[in-house]
Enzyme design. Structure first.
Site, PDB file in Angstrom:
ATOM      1  N   LYS A  51       0.882  -1.236   0.010  1.00 33.48           N
ATOM      2  CA  LYS A  51      -0.091   0.077   0.011  1.00 33.48           C
ATOM      3  C   LYS A  51       1.015   1.153   0.122  1.00 33.48           C
ATOM      4  O   LYS A  51       0.259   2.543  -0.037  1.00 33.48           O
ATOM      5  CB  LYS A  51      -0.845  -0.042   0.985  1.00 33.48           C
ATOM      6  CG  LYS A  51      -0.552   0.017   2.506  1.00 33.48           C
ATOM      7  CD  LYS A  51      -1.268   0.257   3.549  1.00 33.48           C
ATOM      8  CE  LYS A  51      -0.681   0.256   4.975  1.00 33.48           C
ATOM      9  NZ  LYS A  51      -1.629   0.282   6.098  1.00 33.48           N
ATOM     10  N   ARG A  52       2.234   1.048   0.370  1.00 32.13           N
ATOM     11  CA  ARG A  52       3.119   2.279   0.279  1.00 32.13           C
ATOM     12  C   ARG A  52       3.491   2.423  -1.217  1.00 32.13           C
ATOM     13  O   ARG A  52       4.250   3.381  -1.484  1.00 32.13           O
ATOM     14  CB  ARG A  52       4.326   2.146   1.157  1.00 32.13           C
ATOM     15  CG  ARG A  52       4.100   1.516   2.392  1.00 32.13           C
ATOM     16  CD  ARG A  52       4.239   2.279   3.588  1.00 32.13           C
ATOM     17  NE  ARG A  52       3.834   1.882   4.750  1.00 32.13           N
ATOM     18  CZ  ARG A  52       2.787   2.173   5.486  1.00 32.13           C
ATOM     19  NH1 ARG A  52       2.250   3.235   4.996  1.00 32.13           N
ATOM     20  NH2 ARG A  52       2.416   1.862   6.402  1.00 32.13           N
TER      21      ARG A  52
END
Ligand code: GLU
Length: 520
Positions: free
Chosen positions: A285-286
């Site tokens: 998700k980064r």
């Protein structure tokens, strides 16, 4: 011959007895649902649709320490946006198997019965070890150079559990309310074999499987027990889930076996990972290069939101199409599929074993294909509010012509502005490269003639403008079209020149040309 007939009859009967297809998407509300999770939901959905079965949303919220506020609502909204709605389950309507939230099912005592059954048959046991004792065990094993220390058939012998303590002591500990967990009693050295629809036969030795915790003293089951109980009680025919669950599958097989439920066990399908564009590791998700969440997600534990596919301008149909091809192929070179087409074509046989690399540029291309399918009127409607934000309002006919003109250049609706803003705004500067290269001693005279010619055009439409310009060219010789474009818009590239000039009002074009001639 007779045997063949009998066999045929048998397989016919078996097919009649095949379970109704019932699949479930069973996320834990531990955060926003990312694209990997949506892909799992999608494959479940497609399989259910293909077989006229049921698709269920079950919320696996047994680990209260990982519960994240808003996650469940997010999951429901995301599935709705993608158009892959369950027909049963949390947020989508009750069926005979309600409730669909595991914390609520726990309150009904659904899981404990099964744990008790395993304890009674000697396949599970109470373990009273404290956190400290477990840590000591880990340290001891690490000191002895054990690679993956685990609570298992060997190590349990040195721990405080109902396999090592006397019956009376166990009773007393339980009566005193001592904290415990129920663990699965995994045999020491046994082959566990199971068939995965995607991976084929998998064989694991039980020595590699730890004594998984099934239930905690507060009666809360772990995933391992809860999902099995629910899959059985909800009559799930196929458990389709991420590859990360493959290592736990042998323990699950044992649980089904010890409960005497192997026959009813759903077929297993472990989906391949979605890998980041470099192929090294699963997407996180980064990730900064592309959205990872379907809708923007604000994690309550973090400050900045993650921007979603929706907010980045993707059509849900494009997003679903992209996901479908991550780990599955249709068997030909076609790439654009509606959900209905996907449902018709989908099969687990075409799901790959290895991870699927995500290509962000290709994702944009998919969106572009869906954008091109939109009518100009729909594009105009979609772009109108974005244009208003920039301070411009135009009537529908203008908007439609504008979208028709710029459409080929854009992959997202918001890009209509980037590729067409000079239609609305007069230039404040002129492409330096073009000016340096092309503006010369004669230019002023030539473009003054262009200005005069344009002034004389009474029907301000593409063809008359073009014809007048061509007549002038005949008279004066070649006129640099790129230079003309730069004088009117400031930039070197863009949509069809004369269509664009026609779209910008006459007065505005004349004003821009006059301004350019006075500045250069
Ligand atoms: N709750 C599990 C998860 O969050 C579900 C796995 C399964 O589908 O069995 O991934």
């Amino acid at each position: 011959m007779l045997l063949d007939k009998l066999n045929n009859k048998k397989s016919y009967l078996c097919s009649l007895m095949e379970k109704r297809v019932r699949v479930r998407f069973a996320p834990s509300p531990t955060g926003g649902l990312h694209m990997g999770g949506v892909r799992t939901a999608l494959f479940n959905y497609l399989f259910a649709k293909k077989h006229g079965g049921d698709f269920i949303l079950r919320i696996e919220d047994t680990d209260q320490t990982r519960f994240v506020k808003g996650a469940e609502e997010y999951i429901i909204e995301a599935l709705k946006w993608c158009g892959i709605e369950p027909n049963e389950g949390v947020g989508f309507g009750d069926g005979p198997h309600k409730p669909y939230r595991q914390s609520e099912r726990k309150e009904l005592g659904i899981y404990k019965k099964y744990a008790d059954k395993l304890i009674a048959s000697g396949h599970a046991y109470y373990a009273f070890d404290t956190e400290e004792e477990l840590n000591d065990m880990r340290k001891r094993l690490e000191a002895a150079k054990v690679v993956a220390p685990q609570y298992n058939a060997v190590t349990r012998q040195n721990m405080r559990n109902s396999t090592t303590l006397g019956e009376d002591e166990v009773k007393k500990l339980l009566a005193d309310g001592t904290k415990y967990v129920v663990r699965l009693k995994v045999p020491r050295n046994e082959e566990i074999r199971f068939n995965d629809i995607i991976r084929g036969w998998v064989t694991v030795n039980s020595a590699q499987v730890d004594d998984k915790v099934l239930l905690k003293s507060d009666g809360m089951p772990t995933y391992h027990l809860a999902h099995i109980v629910d899959d059985i009680e909800m009559e799930i025919s196929h458990a389709v889930r991420g590859e990360e669950w493959l290592p736990s599958a042998p323990a699950h097989i044992l649980i089904y076996r010890y409960l005497g439920l192997e026959e009813q066990m759903p077929k297993l399908a472990h989906l391949p990972l979605i890998l980041n564009p470099d192929g090294n590791g699963k997407i996180s998700k980064r990730e900064a290069r592309f959205p990872v969440f379907p809708l923007s997600w604000q994690d309550p534990r973090e400050t900045a939101p993650y921007i979603g596919y929706k907010e980045s301008g993707y059509y849900p149909e494009a997003f679903v199409n992209i996901l479908a091809l991550l780990g599955w192929n249709p068997g030909n070179n076609e790439e654009i599929f509606s959900v209905a087409e996907l449902a018709e074509l989908f099969s687990f046989e075409r799901v790959h074993k290895s991870g699927a690399k995500f290509d962000p540029e290709k994702a944009k291309w998919f969106n572009q294909q869906y954008l091109r399918k939109q009518s100009d009127a729909d594009l105009a409607k979609a772009f109108k509010p974005l244009l208003k934000e920039k301070g411009y309002e135009k009537d529908e006919a203008f908007m439609i012509d504008f979208c028709k003109l710029v459409k080929e250049k854009v992959q997202f609706v918001h890009e209509f502005w980037d590729h067409g803003k000079y239609i609305f705004e007069a230039p404040t500067s002129y492409d330096e490269k073009v000016i340096t290269k092309k503006w010369n001693a004669q230019s002023k005279e030539v473009f003054t003639k262009v200005l005069e010619t344009f002034k004389s055009v009474s029907d301000w439409k593409m063809q008359p403008i073009h014809d007048a310009f061509e007549a002038l060219v005949k008279e004066t010789g070649k006129i640099d079209m790129q230079l003309l474009r730069v004088l009117i818009t400031g930039v070197a590239g863009g949509p069809q020149l004369f269509d664009m000039i026609a779209l910008i009002e006459k007065e505005e074009v004349l004003k821009r040309l006059e301004a350019a001639l006075s500045k250069l």
